[in-house]
Design an enzyme around this catalytic site. Structure first.
Site, mmCIF file in Angstrom:
data_model
loop_
_atom_site.group_PDB
_atom_site.id
_atom_site.type_symbol
_atom_site.label_atom_id
_atom_site.label_comp_id
_atom_site.label_asym_id
_atom_site.label_seq_id
_atom_site.Cartn_x
_atom_site.Cartn_y
_atom_site.Cartn_z
ATOM 1 N N SER A 455 0.817 -1.215 0.000
ATOM 2 C CA SER A 455 0.000 0.000 0.000
ATOM 3 C C SER A 455 0.844 1.254 0.000
ATOM 4 O O SER A 455 2.055 1.237 0.262
ATOM 5 C CB SER A 455 -0.928 0.028 1.222
ATOM 6 O OG SER A 455 -0.285 0.587 2.349
ATOM 7 N N VAL A 456 0.154 2.385 -0.243
ATOM 8 C CA VAL A 456 0.779 3.700 -0.221
ATOM 9 C C VAL A 456 1.336 4.034 1.155
ATOM 10 O O VAL A 456 2.244 4.857 1.291
ATOM 11 C CB VAL A 456 -0.253 4.765 -0.677
ATOM 12 C CG1 VAL A 456 -1.372 4.909 0.354
ATOM 13 C CG2 VAL A 456 0.396 6.095 -0.979
ATOM 14 N N LYS A 457 0.815 3.388 2.203
ATOM 15 C CA LYS A 457 1.224 3.693 3.568
ATOM 16 C C LYS A 457 2.647 3.228 3.879
ATOM 17 O O LYS A 457 3.223 3.653 4.888
ATOM 18 C CB LYS A 457 0.248 3.076 4.562
ATOM 19 C CG LYS A 457 -1.159 3.652 4.485
ATOM 20 C CD LYS A 457 -1.202 5.106 4.888
ATOM 21 C CE LYS A 457 -2.629 5.597 5.031
ATOM 22 N NZ LYS A 457 -2.730 6.970 5.512
ATOM 23 N N ASP A 458 3.212 2.379 3.033
ATOM 24 C CA ASP A 458 4.627 2.018 3.208
ATOM 25 C C ASP A 458 5.498 3.261 3.186
ATOM 26 O O ASP A 458 6.501 3.357 3.895
ATOM 27 C CB ASP A 458 5.090 1.082 2.082
ATOM 28 C CG ASP A 458 4.455 -0.292 2.151
ATOM 29 O OD1 ASP A 458 3.729 -0.582 3.122
ATOM 30 O OD2 ASP A 458 4.682 -1.083 1.213
ATOM 31 N N ALA A 461 5.192 5.212 6.570
ATOM 32 C CA ALA A 461 5.721 4.424 7.687
ATOM 33 C C ALA A 461 7.242 4.507 7.710
ATOM 34 O O ALA A 461 7.852 4.779 8.761
ATOM 35 C CB ALA A 461 5.262 2.970 7.561
#
Length: 885
Positions: A455-458, A461
C-alpha cells in the site's frame, strides 16, 4: 525437452534492469524487472558469511513469477496465429500461471481463460481467478498422472470439446524457460555485475530456485552459466515430489514439485538438488516475513532454507553472492501458513503456552491467544491536535522541512533491504473503463498497491521511522512502536520494524479485515482490537487506546500518522515528484481518497507549486466528515465497508486549503468499481481504489481530450480476499446480484418463517454466563436485545470461546464484550430468496432472519437458518416429489 538452441523471440521493449519507464500503456508492461534485495538478519542469524539476495518475484503485478511466462506465452501464441479474438486459454496449473493468464486475458480483452487446478490449492488463488473472470475446474489432488480426473487429463478433455480453445502448455512450451533466460536471469546478471558473478563463477556462489514446471530454474540457470560458468545452480524440490526420483507423497507447499517430470526442465544445468519438507518451508517463509519484511509465499521459504543449507555446506565466505528467487507472495496463503491456527492445526507450529488459563492444556483447539498489552504515555514527537483547524501554515510549510529526494530516471540495481524498494510505483494508463464511461481525457493509475508492503502507507511508515531515528525519538533495540491505524500504516510500520528489529504494537478497529491482522502478525506485530463504533474521541477508540498504551509501556513511541508532518512530507517528496516526472509536469487533475489525508495534502502541495492550474480532487465516503462544504457530509450512513478512507475527526495532516473539489462516495459505487479495475484493467487493487476511481470518473467529465488525470490506487487485494473479492460477501450486502440457478427448484423461493429455527433472546443486562446458558445444542446463537426490543447483537459459543482464549476475556465481564455486532441476516420484509441465504451460508455458519415492522421500522428476530435447515427443506421436498414417505 527445452533446447538452448530454440528460436528466441523478441517481446518488445522489456528493459533488462529497473522499472524506469515514465508511463506504462497497461499493467502487463510492468511485469518483470523485480527488485533484488539484500537479506541481512537471517544470514547473520544462521552464521552465513556470504551475501544473500532475494529476487522479489512476488512484486510482479499479478503477484508471482508466473506473470512473466503468462505474458510471453500469450505473446508467442499471438505471433504464431494460434491466439486471436475469442480464443480460450485452457491451462493446467497450480494457480499462479492461471492468475497470470487470467490477468493477461483481462487486459487484452477478447480472450477467455479456463484454469484446471488441483483442489489442494489455496482458496485465495481461486477467488482471484474468479474475479479475473476465469472459469475454474478443480480436480482431486489425489489423482495420479494418467487418471481421467488428473488435472492434465481433464485439461486435454476440455481442449477436445472446444475448437476455439488452445493450451499454452507451460510444462512443454520452450517459451517458458526462454523467458527466464532472456529476462529474469539477465536481470540478475545486470544487477550484480560481471565482477560479482565472476566471483560466484569460482564455484563459491549460486542461485537457488524451486522446481515446479522447471522453466524458472532451467532458464535462469542458462543465463547465469553463460555469465559465470562456475556458478552453482541449486534446485529445490518438495519432499513428496517425484521430479528427481523421490517417492510420491502428499505435500502442502504449492508451486514446487509435481508427480511428473516437465518437458521444459533441463536437469544437466542443475548442480545440486535439495529436498525440503513442509515444516521447514513454512517456518522459514514466516521467518523471512518476520525478519526481512518480505511478504513471500511458502515456496520462497523452501528456497531460502535450501540456500542457507548449501551456503554452509560450501562454506561460502564474505564477498560471495547467492541469489534466491522468491516466486510469489502471501496473498494466496492468508488462510494457510500465514495464519497461526493453520500452522498449529497441521503441527508445523506449537500452540502458545498459557499457564494462567486453567483449561488451555485440554485438547480442544489450536487457536492462539493474543497478549494483553499495557501501555505508556504518548511520545512527545508531535502534539495531538486532531479535530482542530487544519491547513495551518506552520505545519504545512512542507518546503522548509528536511527533504529526501530520489533519482527517478533510474532504479537501484539492488537494494540494501526491502524498505529501499518503497516508492517509484508504476503509472499505468487506463483504457477500457474510461472509454466505457465516455471520458475524453487520458487517465492514469498510480499503482501504490505495488509497494513492498502492499500500500501507499509504506511510504509514510518508512519516512516516520527514519525521522524518529534521526531525531533520537526511536532508539534501536530499546523503543517500542505503537500506532493506531486502519491497517495499512500498521503493516508499513510492522514491515519497517521487522527489518530494523523494533517491537511493534498495532491498534486497529474490529471492522478491519482478518487479512490485515494475519499480515501484521506474520510481520511480528502485536495486535489490539477496538470497537469499530467507538468515536475517535472515546478512550475505547484505537486512537485513545494507543495513547493510553503509550503511557504504560516503557520507551513506547506513537509515531502518530494523524499529526506527523512526515506523513504529507513523504508524498510531497516522493509520490508527487514521481507523478510530475512521469508526465513531464503536465498534470491537469489528480484524484485521491482522503483518510489521514497526508497523501492528498502532500501531493497537492507539490502539484500546486509546479502545476498551479492542476485540479486536486479528494474522495470521501458517506459517513465521514472530511469533505467541504460541510453539507456534503450530511448522511444517515453510520458505518461503511470501504477501509482506509474517511474519519469522524479532522486529522492535522489534512490541509483542506489545497483541495479544489470533494466527491462523496458510498460502498455501492466503490466496491463494484474496485472489481471493475481488476476485471477490466488487470489492476489487483483494494476497495478504496474503487472509491478513488469512481470519484475520478465523476470529476474527469469536465476534462477535454489531451488533458491528463491521475488517480491514486492505495492498496491491493491481499487485505480483502474475504471481503469485496468474494462474490457471496458482495451479494450478502446487495452490492452484487445473486447469480441465477435454473437447475435448483428452490433457489428463487422466498424465505418463509417456518424454515427458521426459533432463537432464544436475553436482555443486554444479562451476564455472559446467562447468555451462554441460554444456548441449545441445536441453535448456534442467542440474540441479545435492548430494553426497547431492538437487537444489540448475537452471542455464540464459538465467539465466546474466541474471546476467552484469544483475548483472555472473562465471563465476569459485561455481555457487551461478547456481542457479535456484524453478522449475516435477511429481512423478511424484503422478500429474500433461498438462493441469497445459500450464498450467505457459503461464508457464514448461520443467517439470522429478521422482520422489520412497517410502522415503527424496528427489527425483531424471527429465527435462524443454518445449512441443516436448508438441507432439510431440500431433501423433504425431494422425498415428496419422488413419492417417498
Amino acid at each position: 525437452m527445452y533446447s538452448a538452441k530454440a528460436k528466441h523471440i523478441s517481446y518488445g521493449n522489456w528493459k533488462p534492469a529497473g522499472r524506469d519507464a515514465k508511463v506504462y500503456d497497461n499493467i502487463l508492461q510492468v511485469v518483470g524487472n523485480t527488485p533484488l534485495v539484500k537479506l541481512n538478519r537471517i544470514p547473520k542469524d544462521y552464521g552465513v558469511e556470504c551475501e544473500i539476495y532475494a529476487k522479489c518475484e512476488f512484486l510482479n503485478p499479478g503477484g508471482s513469477i508466473k506473470d512473466r511466462i503468462a505474458k510471453t506465452l500469450v505473446h508467442d501464441a499471438e505471433k504464431s496465429g494460434r491466439a486471436y479474438d475469442g480464443t480460450r486459454f485452457v491451462e493446467p496449473t497450480s494457480g499462479n500461471t492461471g492468475i497470470g493468464l487470467a490477468l493477461t486475458a483481462a487486459v487484452k480483452a477478447g480472450y477467455k481463460a479456463t484454469i484446471v487446478t488441483p483442489d489442494k490449492n489455496a482458496g485465495e488463488k481461486l477467488s482471484t481467478l474468479k474475479l479475473l473472470e476465469a472459469d475454474i475446474v478443480q480436480t482431486p489432488t489425489s489423482a495420479n498422472l494418467g487418471d481421467p480426473d488428473h488435472f492434465l487429463t481433464v485439461a486435454q478433455e476440455i481442449l477436445k470439446q472446444d475448437p476455439n480453445s488452445i493450451s499454452l502448455d507451460q510444462f512443454s512450451n520452450p517459451v517458458n524457460p526462454m523467458t527466464h533466460e532472456e529476462h529474469t536471469g539477465s536481470e540478475i546478471v545486470a544487477a550484480l555485475g560481471h565482477v560479482d558473478m565472476a566471483v560466484m563463477g569460482a564455484g563459491t556462489g549460486g542461485t537457488v530456485m524451486g522446481a515446479g514446471t522447471g522453466g524458472t530454474v532451467t532458464g535462469i540457470a542458462r543465463a547465469l552459466k553463460k555469465a559465470c560458468p562456475e556458478c552453482v545452480i541449486v534446485a529445490v524440490e518438495a519432499v513428496g515430489s517425484i521430479i528427481w526420483g523421490s517417492e510420491l507423497a502428499p505435500f502442502y507447499v504449492e508451486g514446487i514439485g509435481d508427480d511428473f517430470v516437465p518437458d521444459v526442465l533441463e536437469k544437466d544445468v542443475i548442480d545440486k538438488v535439495v529436498h525440503t519438507n513442509d515444516y521447514d518451508s513454512f517456518n522459514m517463509a514466516r521467518e523471512i516475513i518476520r525478519k526481512e519484511g518480505l511478504l513471500c509465499g511458502g515456496s520462497s521459504g523452501a528456497a531460502m532454507f535450501a540456500a542457507l543449507q548449501v551456503a554452509n555446506e560450501l562454506k561460502l565466505g564474505a564477498g560471495k553472492k547467492v541469489v534466491v528467487v522468491f516466486p510469489d507472495g502471501i496473498r494466496n496463503y492468508m488462510t494457510k501458513f500465514v495464519a497461526d491456527q493453520w500452522m498449529e492445526a497441521h503441527l508445523f507450529k506449537e500452540p502458545p503456552l498459557h499457564p494462567n488459563i486453567e483449561w488451555w492444556n485440554h485438547p480442544i483447539d489450536n487457536l492462539p491467544v493474543s497478549r494483553v498489552i499495557l501501555l505508556r504515555k504518548m511520545s512527545n514527537h508531535v502534539a495531538s491536535q486532531n479535530g482542530q483547524a487544519n491547513g495551518l501554515s506552520k505545519f504545512f510549510n512542507l518546503k522548509e522541512l528536511p527533504h529526501i529526494v530520489k533519482v527517478l530516471d533510474r532504479n537501484q540495481k539492488f537494494h540494501p533491504d526491502i524498505l529501499h524498494a518503497i516508492g517509484n510505483t508504476p503509472l499505468v494508463k487506463l483504457t477500457r473503463i474510461p472509454k466505457s464511461e465516455g471520458i475524453k481525457c487520458d487517465m492514469y493509475a498510480k499503482c501504490e498497491f505495488m509497494n513492498p508492503g502492499g500500500s501507499v502507507k509504506d511510504r509514510i511508515a518508512y519516512r516516520m521511522v527514519l525521522d524518529a531515528e534521526q531525531r533520537g525519538v526511536l532508539k534501536p533495540g530499546k523503543s517500542v512502536i505503537i500506532e493506531p491505524t486502519s491497517g495499512n500504516t500498521g503493516i508499513g510500520l510492522a514491515l519497517a520494524a521487522a527489518v530494523k528489529g523494533y517491537r511493534c504494537i498495532i491498534v486497529l478497529p474490529e471492522k478491519m479485515s482478518d487479512e490485515k491482522v494475519n499480515t501484521l502478525r506474520a510481520l511480528g506485530a502485536e495486535i489490539v482490537r477496538t470497537p469499530t463504533e467507538a468515536p475517535s474521541s472515546s478512550p475505547e477508540s484505537n486512537i485513545g487506546v494507543a495513547h493510553r498504551m503509550a503511557s504504560e509501556i516503557p520507551d513506547a513511541v506513537v509515531l502518530d500518522q494523524y499529526n506527523n508532518p512526515c506523513n504529507p512530507l513523504a508524498h510531497y517528496d516522493g509520490t508527487a515528484e514521481e507523478i510530475l516526472w512521469a508526465l513531464d509536469d503536465a498534470v491537469d487533475m489528480v484524484v485521491m481518497g482522503a483518510g489521514t489525508s497526508g497523501t492528498v495534502s502532500g501531493v497537492a502541495h507539490k502539484l500546486k507549486e509546479r502545476c498551479p492550474a492542476c485540479t486536486v480532487v479528494a474522495v470521501d465516503p458517506y459517513g465521514s466528515i472530511l469533505a467541504q462544504p460541510e453539507e456534503l457530509n450530511h448522511s444517515d450512513v453510520d458505518m461503511y465497508e470501504v477501509e482506509g478512507i474517511g474519519y469522524d475527526f479532522l486529522p492535522r495532516t489534512l490541509d483542506r486549503t489545497v483541495i479544489d473539489k470533494w466527491v462523496k462516495c458510498d460502498d455501492q459505487k466503490a466496491l463494484p468499481m474496485a472489481r471493475r479495475l481488476i476485471q477490466e484493467e488487470g489492476l489487483l487493487c483494494g476497495g478504496s481504489s474503487g472509491s478513488a476511481m469512481w470519484g475520478a470518473l465523476q470529476a474527469a467529465k469536465s476534462l477535454k481530450e489531451g488533458q491528463k488525470c491521475v488517480v491514486l490506487l492505495p492498496d491491493n487485494i491481499r487485505n480483502y480476499m474475504t471481503k469485496h473479492i468474494s462474490d457471496p460477501w458482495m451479494e450478502a450486502r446487495q452490492f452484487k446480484p445473486v447469480p441465477t440457478n435454473d437447475k435448483l427448484w428452490w433457489w428463487d423461493s422466498i424465505v418463509e418463517p417456518s424454515l427458521t429455527t426459533p432463537v432464544a433472546s436475553v436482555p443486554l443486562s444479562s451476564t455472559p454466563a446467562q447468555a451462554l446458558s441460554a444456548l441449545s445444542p441445536s441453535v448456534p446463537l442467542v440474540t441479545v436485545v435492548r430494553d426497547d426490543g431492538s437487537v444489540a447483537g448475537v452471542c455464540t459459543a464459538d465467539d465466546a470461546r474466541r474471546r476467552l482464549a484469544n483475548l483472555s476475556g472473562s465471563t465476569s465481564e459485561g455481555l457487551d464484550k461478547f456481542l457479535v455486532k456484524k453478522y449475516y441476516k435477511v429481512d423478511l420484509a424484503k422478500n429474500p430468496t433461498l438462493g441469497l441465504v445459500s450464498r450467505m451460508l457459503d461464508i457464514a455458519p448461520y443467517v439470522v432472519v429478521v422482520n422489520t415492522d412497517a410502522s415503527s421500522h424496528s427489527q425483531h428476530v424471527v429465527g435462524v437458518i443454518t445449512s441443516n435447515n436448508l438441507l432439510a427443506l431440500i431433501t423433504d421436498k425431494a422425498k415428496m416429489i419422488n413419492g417417498i414417505n
